[in-house]
Scaffold this motif. Structure first.
Motif, mmCIF file in Angstrom:
data_model
loop_
_atom_site.group_PDB
_atom_site.id
_atom_site.type_symbol
_atom_site.label_atom_id
_atom_site.label_comp_id
_atom_site.label_asym_id
_atom_site.label_seq_id
_atom_site.Cartn_x
_atom_site.Cartn_y
_atom_site.Cartn_z
ATOM 1 N N ASP A 10 1.086 -1.508 -0.142
ATOM 2 C CA ASP A 10 0.132 -0.204 0.140
ATOM 3 C C ASP A 10 1.291 1.116 -0.715
ATOM 4 O O ASP A 10 1.660 0.940 0.527
ATOM 5 C CB ASP A 10 -0.844 0.154 0.801
ATOM 6 C CG ASP A 10 -1.973 -1.422 1.581
ATOM 7 O OD1 ASP A 10 -2.355 -1.495 0.611
ATOM 8 O OD2 ASP A 10 -2.720 -2.069 2.135
ATOM 9 N N VAL A 11 0.412 2.371 -0.831
ATOM 10 C CA VAL A 11 1.344 3.864 -0.950
ATOM 11 C C VAL A 11 0.497 4.483 -0.430
ATOM 12 O O VAL A 11 -0.969 4.880 -0.907
ATOM 13 C CB VAL A 11 1.844 3.509 -2.788
ATOM 14 C CG1 VAL A 11 2.538 4.866 -2.582
ATOM 15 C CG2 VAL A 11 2.783 2.453 -2.974
ATOM 16 N N PHE A 12 0.965 5.509 0.219
ATOM 17 C CA PHE A 12 0.438 6.201 0.932
ATOM 18 C C PHE A 12 0.932 8.020 0.959
ATOM 19 O O PHE A 12 2.012 7.887 -0.242
ATOM 20 C CB PHE A 12 0.375 6.942 2.182
ATOM 21 C CG PHE A 12 -0.758 5.498 2.796
ATOM 22 C CD1 PHE A 12 -2.310 5.761 3.313
ATOM 23 C CD2 PHE A 12 -0.163 4.290 3.415
ATOM 24 C CE1 PHE A 12 -2.909 4.240 3.406
ATOM 25 C CE2 PHE A 12 -0.377 3.167 3.522
ATOM 26 C CZ PHE A 12 -2.267 3.883 3.962
ATOM 27 N N GLN A 13 0.887 9.410 0.604
ATOM 28 C CA GLN A 13 1.226 9.891 0.966
ATOM 29 C C GLN A 13 2.210 11.083 2.007
ATOM 30 O O GLN A 13 0.720 11.144 3.083
ATOM 31 C CB GLN A 13 0.079 11.343 -0.848
ATOM 32 C CG GLN A 13 0.197 11.000 -1.392
ATOM 33 C CD GLN A 13 -0.133 12.092 -2.133
ATOM 34 O OE1 GLN A 13 -1.914 12.573 -2.008
ATOM 35 N NE2 GLN A 13 0.372 12.741 -2.956
ATOM 36 N N VAL A 14 3.104 11.319 1.989
ATOM 37 C CA VAL A 14 3.288 12.582 2.717
ATOM 38 C C VAL A 14 2.612 13.131 3.064
ATOM 39 O O VAL A 14 2.154 13.755 4.321
ATOM 40 C CB VAL A 14 4.788 12.457 3.176
ATOM 41 C CG1 VAL A 14 5.106 13.138 3.897
ATOM 42 C CG2 VAL A 14 5.968 10.796 3.350
ATOM 43 N N LEU A 44 -6.716 5.612 6.724
ATOM 44 C CA LEU A 44 -7.055 4.736 6.053
ATOM 45 C C LEU A 44 -5.667 4.430 5.974
ATOM 46 O O LEU A 44 -5.026 3.217 5.800
ATOM 47 C CB LEU A 44 -6.777 5.215 4.741
ATOM 48 C CG LEU A 44 -8.341 5.920 4.011
ATOM 49 C CD1 LEU A 44 -7.391 6.456 2.461
ATOM 50 C CD2 LEU A 44 -8.681 4.632 3.646
ATOM 51 N N LEU A 45 -4.597 5.079 7.392
ATOM 52 C CA LEU A 45 -3.504 5.013 7.200
ATOM 53 C C LEU A 45 -3.238 3.300 8.659
ATOM 54 O O LEU A 45 -4.343 3.064 9.485
ATOM 55 C CB LEU A 45 -2.364 6.071 8.612
ATOM 56 C CG LEU A 45 -2.411 7.564 7.546
ATOM 57 C CD1 LEU A 45 -1.925 8.321 8.356
ATOM 58 C CD2 LEU A 45 -1.202 6.790 6.380
ATOM 59 N N PRO A 46 -2.140 1.955 8.552
ATOM 60 C CA PRO A 46 -1.694 1.976 8.925
ATOM 61 C C PRO A 46 -1.589 1.866 10.845
ATOM 62 O O PRO A 46 -1.083 3.568 11.256
ATOM 63 C CB PRO A 46 -0.714 0.406 8.528
ATOM 64 C CG PRO A 46 -0.247 1.505 7.738
ATOM 65 C CD PRO A 46 -1.249 2.476 7.125
#
Length: 222
Positions: A62-66, A113-115
């Motif tokens: 999974d890819v997130f934005q900082v 949404l973040l782990p």
């Protein structure tokens, strides 16, 4: 904190990409999945292109934005376009909802949404010492939320992960290249708390520099 000094920006970007790839592959082996958050700005393009060349189990990542600028979809200032180089097989690319009418509520939804702990957070470094979207003097750096909004910085409001999320990650990879980064790197080393990057925990953080961004003090710590 570990420093790795490469001869040029391209080499530094490739080394940072290899480090992220190793950490993601290990997380998938151990837990069956992995998560990473990428910063925007000028420097990540080469690193992301190099990372995309790695043979990784993208379908379990999974890819997130900082951070992201509050700007319309398709705006060239948006960081989202940097992620388009990643393979289509990535399980999820969660973009920050910066076009929402209620930005505060949108930030809360993104936080959900973040782990619990990201495996890797990639960070850049500005010439003014900012990282993520924590501008110097902006109260966003002390926000209690996991995702918050900065004030106007270089023309736009930003949505950003906050320090406790960044520091909770299993690892942080900082990529800083160019002579204009030498001063903030040195100030960070000296413990200058006026530079926002000083809020990044040193334990678990690896900093990739090119020779222009490094200094004698950095070289001694390699």
């Amino acid at each position: 904190m570990k420093f790795v000094v490469a001869p040029d920006g391209d080499s530094a970007a490739r080394l940072a990409a290899a480090s992220i790839a190793r950490r993601l592959a290990r997380a998938v082996r151990v837990r069956g999945e992995a998560s990473v958050a990428f910063s925007g700005g000028r420097t990540p393009g080469l690193m992301l292109a190099a990372l995309a060349e790695h043979s990784l189990p993208w379908g379990q990542i999974d890819v997130f934005q900082v951070d992201e600028r509050v700007a319309p979809d398709g705006d060239p200032a948006r960081n989202a376009q940097l992620l388009e180089v990643l393979p289509r097989s990535v399980r999820r690319v969660a973009l920050m909802p910066v076009t929402a009418q209620r930005l505060g509520a949108a930030a809360q939804r993104y936080a959900a949404l973040l782990p619990e702990r990201l495996d890797v957070v990639h960070l850049g470094l500005g010439a003014d010492g900012h990282t993520a979207s924590w501008p110097p003097g902006d109260p966003v750096i002390d926000a209690a939320e996991s995702v918050a909004l900065s004030g106007v910085y270089q023309g736009t409001i930003r949505m950003t992960l906050t320090p406790h999320v960044v520091n909770a990650a299993w690892a942080r990879v900082v990529l800083a290249v160019g002579a204009d980064k030498a001063d903030p790197v040195q100030r960070w080393l000296r413990g200058d708390t006026s530079v926002p990057v000083s809020r990044v925990h040193r334990a678990g953080t690896t900093v990739y520099l090119d020779s222009a961004a490094a200094s004698d003090g950095v070289a001694a710590r390699r």
